[in-house]
Scaffold this active site. Structure first.
Site, PDB file in Angstrom:
ATOM      1  N   ASP A 136     -31.404  30.880 -78.204  1.00  0.00           N
ATOM      2  CA  ASP A 136     -32.512  31.609 -77.574  1.00  0.00           C
ATOM      3  C   ASP A 136     -33.690  31.648 -78.540  1.00  0.00           C
ATOM      4  OD1 ASP A 136     -31.120  32.237 -75.269  1.00  0.00           O
ATOM      5  OD2 ASP A 136     -30.646  34.292 -75.870  1.00  0.00           O
ATOM      6  N   ARG A 187     -34.869  24.490 -72.998  1.00  0.00           N
ATOM      7  CA  ARG A 187     -35.070  25.461 -71.907  1.00  0.00           C
ATOM      8  C   ARG A 187     -36.521  25.935 -72.023  1.00  0.00           C
ATOM      9  NH1 ARG A 187     -32.341  30.856 -73.102  1.00  0.00           N
ATOM     10  NH2 ARG A 187     -30.416  30.030 -72.212  1.00  0.00           N
TER      11      ARG A 187
HETATM   12  P1  FDA Z   1     -43.038  36.285 -64.115  1.00  0.00           P
HETATM   13  O1  FDA Z   1     -42.897  37.304 -65.195  1.00  0.00           O
HETATM   14  O2  FDA Z   1     -44.403  35.836 -63.746  1.00  0.00           O
HETATM   15  O3  FDA Z   1     -42.263  36.824 -62.839  1.00  0.00           O
HETATM   16  C1  FDA Z   1     -42.263  36.130 -61.612  1.00  0.00           C
HETATM   17  C2  FDA Z   1     -41.476  36.948 -60.591  1.00  0.00           C
HETATM   18  O4  FDA Z   1     -40.117  37.032 -60.987  1.00  0.00           O
HETATM   19  C3  FDA Z   1     -41.917  38.403 -60.476  1.00  0.00           C
HETATM   20  O5  FDA Z   1     -42.972  38.540 -59.584  1.00  0.00           O
HETATM   21  C4  FDA Z   1     -40.643  39.074 -59.999  1.00  0.00           C
HETATM   22  O6  FDA Z   1     -40.460  38.850 -58.636  1.00  0.00           O
HETATM   23  C5  FDA Z   1     -39.580  38.314 -60.719  1.00  0.00           C
HETATM   24  N1  FDA Z   1     -39.218  38.948 -62.011  1.00  0.00           N
HETATM   25  C6  FDA Z   1     -39.529  38.505 -63.249  1.00  0.00           C
HETATM   26  N2  FDA Z   1     -39.021  39.313 -64.191  1.00  0.00           N
HETATM   27  C7  FDA Z   1     -38.386  40.303 -63.531  1.00  0.00           C
HETATM   28  C8  FDA Z   1     -37.663  41.435 -63.938  1.00  0.00           C
HETATM   29  N3  FDA Z   1     -37.476  41.732 -65.223  1.00  0.00           N
HETATM   30  N4  FDA Z   1     -37.134  42.240 -62.972  1.00  0.00           N
HETATM   31  C9  FDA Z   1     -37.287  41.946 -61.669  1.00  0.00           C
HETATM   32  N5  FDA Z   1     -37.983  40.880 -61.221  1.00  0.00           N
HETATM   33  C10 FDA Z   1     -38.521  40.075 -62.132  1.00  0.00           C
HETATM   34  N6  FDA Z   1     -37.726  34.573 -73.118  1.00  0.00           N
HETATM   35  C11 FDA Z   1     -37.850  34.325 -74.448  1.00  0.00           C
HETATM   36  O7  FDA Z   1     -38.848  34.699 -75.034  1.00  0.00           O
HETATM   37  N7  FDA Z   1     -36.838  33.670 -75.113  1.00  0.00           N
HETATM   38  C12 FDA Z   1     -35.729  33.213 -74.479  1.00  0.00           C
HETATM   39  O8  FDA Z   1     -34.849  32.608 -75.125  1.00  0.00           O
HETATM   40  C13 FDA Z   1     -35.600  33.456 -73.085  1.00  0.00           C
HETATM   41  N8  FDA Z   1     -34.521  33.030 -72.379  1.00  0.00           N
HETATM   42  C14 FDA Z   1     -34.507  33.146 -71.006  1.00  0.00           C
HETATM   43  C15 FDA Z   1     -33.468  32.586 -70.265  1.00  0.00           C
HETATM   44  C16 FDA Z   1     -33.519  32.613 -68.878  1.00  0.00           C
HETATM   45  C17 FDA Z   1     -32.408  31.973 -68.106  1.00  0.00           C
HETATM   46  C18 FDA Z   1     -34.626  33.212 -68.212  1.00  0.00           C
HETATM   47  C19 FDA Z   1     -34.718  33.216 -66.719  1.00  0.00           C
HETATM   48  C20 FDA Z   1     -35.618  33.813 -68.948  1.00  0.00           C
HETATM   49  C21 FDA Z   1     -35.573  33.805 -70.331  1.00  0.00           C
HETATM   50  N9  FDA Z   1     -36.581  34.406 -71.076  1.00  0.00           N
HETATM   51  C22 FDA Z   1     -36.644  34.159 -72.431  1.00  0.00           C
HETATM   52  C23 FDA Z   1     -37.514  35.370 -70.434  1.00  0.00           C
HETATM   53  C24 FDA Z   1     -38.823  34.724 -70.024  1.00  0.00           C
HETATM   54  O9  FDA Z   1     -39.580  34.396 -71.158  1.00  0.00           O
HETATM   55  C25 FDA Z   1     -39.647  35.680 -69.141  1.00  0.00           C
HETATM   56  O10 FDA Z   1     -39.961  36.828 -69.870  1.00  0.00           O
HETATM   57  C26 FDA Z   1     -38.957  36.099 -67.844  1.00  0.00           C
HETATM   58  O11 FDA Z   1     -38.223  35.047 -67.294  1.00  0.00           O
HETATM   59  C27 FDA Z   1     -39.996  36.562 -66.805  1.00  0.00           C
HETATM   60  O12 FDA Z   1     -40.867  35.514 -66.508  1.00  0.00           O
HETATM   61  P2  FDA Z   1     -40.854  34.655 -65.143  1.00  0.00           P
HETATM   62  O13 FDA Z   1     -40.936  33.217 -65.531  1.00  0.00           O
HETATM   63  O14 FDA Z   1     -39.696  35.004 -64.326  1.00  0.00           O
HETATM   64  O15 FDA Z   1     -42.249  34.952 -64.458  1.00  0.00           O
END
Ligand code: FDA
Length: 314
Positions: A136, A187
């Protein structure tokens, strides 16, 4: 901008001892307690049960034994041993052979040599059981160290390991280029940490635009990249790019966090996309949980409702 402010607020709250004690008391107490929305449980057995249930739905998992920022080498070694146990138990249970590890959990805050040695032990156990280990990515103070440790281990021949790149960081295009040249599995995420302006884009639109740019490079030139997002716009952009380039769905995967957008996880899997769920478990769930609240402050509402329920049934 609002996203940046809420990340800042929740990352400050994540350091509060009082809040942590309160949350730890109520967060996991019952099957419906609030932390269980994002965390599979406190024990490996609970994680295995959650993994089996997800796999029955056609999803795969990557297991994260929660913990980070350990500053004593003994606790970092204990966390390393727990990861090795997780590998053995998951392999015996026939769960998808994929782990996610944070380097500050296994000694990066002690020193680089400790983290490298511990990661090597995990990779050795992983090779024996045919596991893939994803490192990560944590806050930007660790980015260069994390990538250096990865490249060092890659250089001595480990191939069952990959890293994470955050689209919010200004350096990420260069990192993706180098990782693609190595043939490493990446990733891609937007980034979960509050970062200073000189190292990271602050505005959501910019972070999203960089995600799309990096996604295109990874899907076209990378080795089985993972697009880790719940954002329908990022997912649609990925599908559109793959279709326009004639790239088969089997050449990349989507990843999402346990408990978030389960509907989207299911619909993508039903369309034939490989979908992996990041499955965290363990007693040290508080900082992970606070990052999830920071991403979507509306989640605070469900925590408060759950706390009121807890108070009503002591
Ligand atoms: P965005 O934040 O724009 O959200 C898009 C939509 O997703 C929202 O409108 C909502 O519907 C839904 N959503 C997102 N977060 C939500 C929440 N907490 N609760 C409910 N709904 C939510 N980061 C990092 O810095 N280092 C890492 O190693 C990882 N590893 C990782 C693994 C995996 C499998 C995932 C999915 C994510 C990570 N992350 C991470 C976290 C990533 O950086 C990010 O903070 C989150 O995925 C939220 O961003 P989105 O891309 O989902 O978009």
């Amino acid at each position: 901008m609002i996203a940046g402010v809420s990340k800042a607020v929740f990352s400050t709250l994540a350091t509060s001892g009082v809040l942590k004690r309160l949350a730890s008391r109520y967060g996991m107490r019952r099957p419906q307690s609030f932390a269980r929305r994002f965390v599979a449980g406190e024990t490996l057995a609970e994680a295995m049960a959650a993994a089996e249930s997800l796999e029955r739905q056609g999803l795969t998992v990557t297991i994260d034994h929660l913990g980070e920022s350990l500053t004593a080498s003994e606790t970092a070694l204990a966390a390393t041993r727990e990861y090795i146990d997780t590998i053995r138990v998951a392999a015996a249970a026939g769960i998808s052979r994929n782990l996610s590890v944070k380097l500050t959990q296994i000694g990066l805050d002690v020193d680089r040599a400790t983290a490298t040695d511990h990661l090597r032990r995990i990779l050795e156990a992983a090779v024996e059981s045919d596991f893939f280990v994803r490192i990560d990515m944590e806050g930007s103070a660790y980015t260069a160290h994390t990538l250096d440790i990865f490249e060092n281990l890659w250089g001595i021949g480990y191939r069952n390991v990959g890293v994470v790149i955050q689209s919010c960081l200004r350096r990420s295009a260069d990192d993706v280029r180098r990782l693609n040249e190595l043939g490493a599995r990446v990733r891609l995420v937007k980034g979960a940490y509050r970062e200073p302006k000189d190292v990271a884009f602050q505005v959501k639109e910019e972070v999203d635009a960089r995600f799309v740019e990096l996604m295109r490079v990874l899907v076209s030139q990378g080795v089985y990249p993972a697009l880790a997002t719940h954002d329908p716009a990022m997912i649609a952009a990925t599908q559109q790019h793959a279709t326009s380039q004639g790239i088969d769905k089997s050449r990349f995967e989507f990843q999402m966090l346990f408990g978030i957008r389960r509907d989207l996880q299911a619909s993508l899997a039903a369309e034939g996309h490989p979908v992996r769920v990041y499955l965290p478990f363990g007693r040290e769930w508080f900082p992970y949980f606070m990052r999830r609240l920071g991403e979507r402050p509306a989640n605070v509402g469900f925590v408060l409702k759950s706390l009121l329920r807890e108070e009503a049934q002591p």
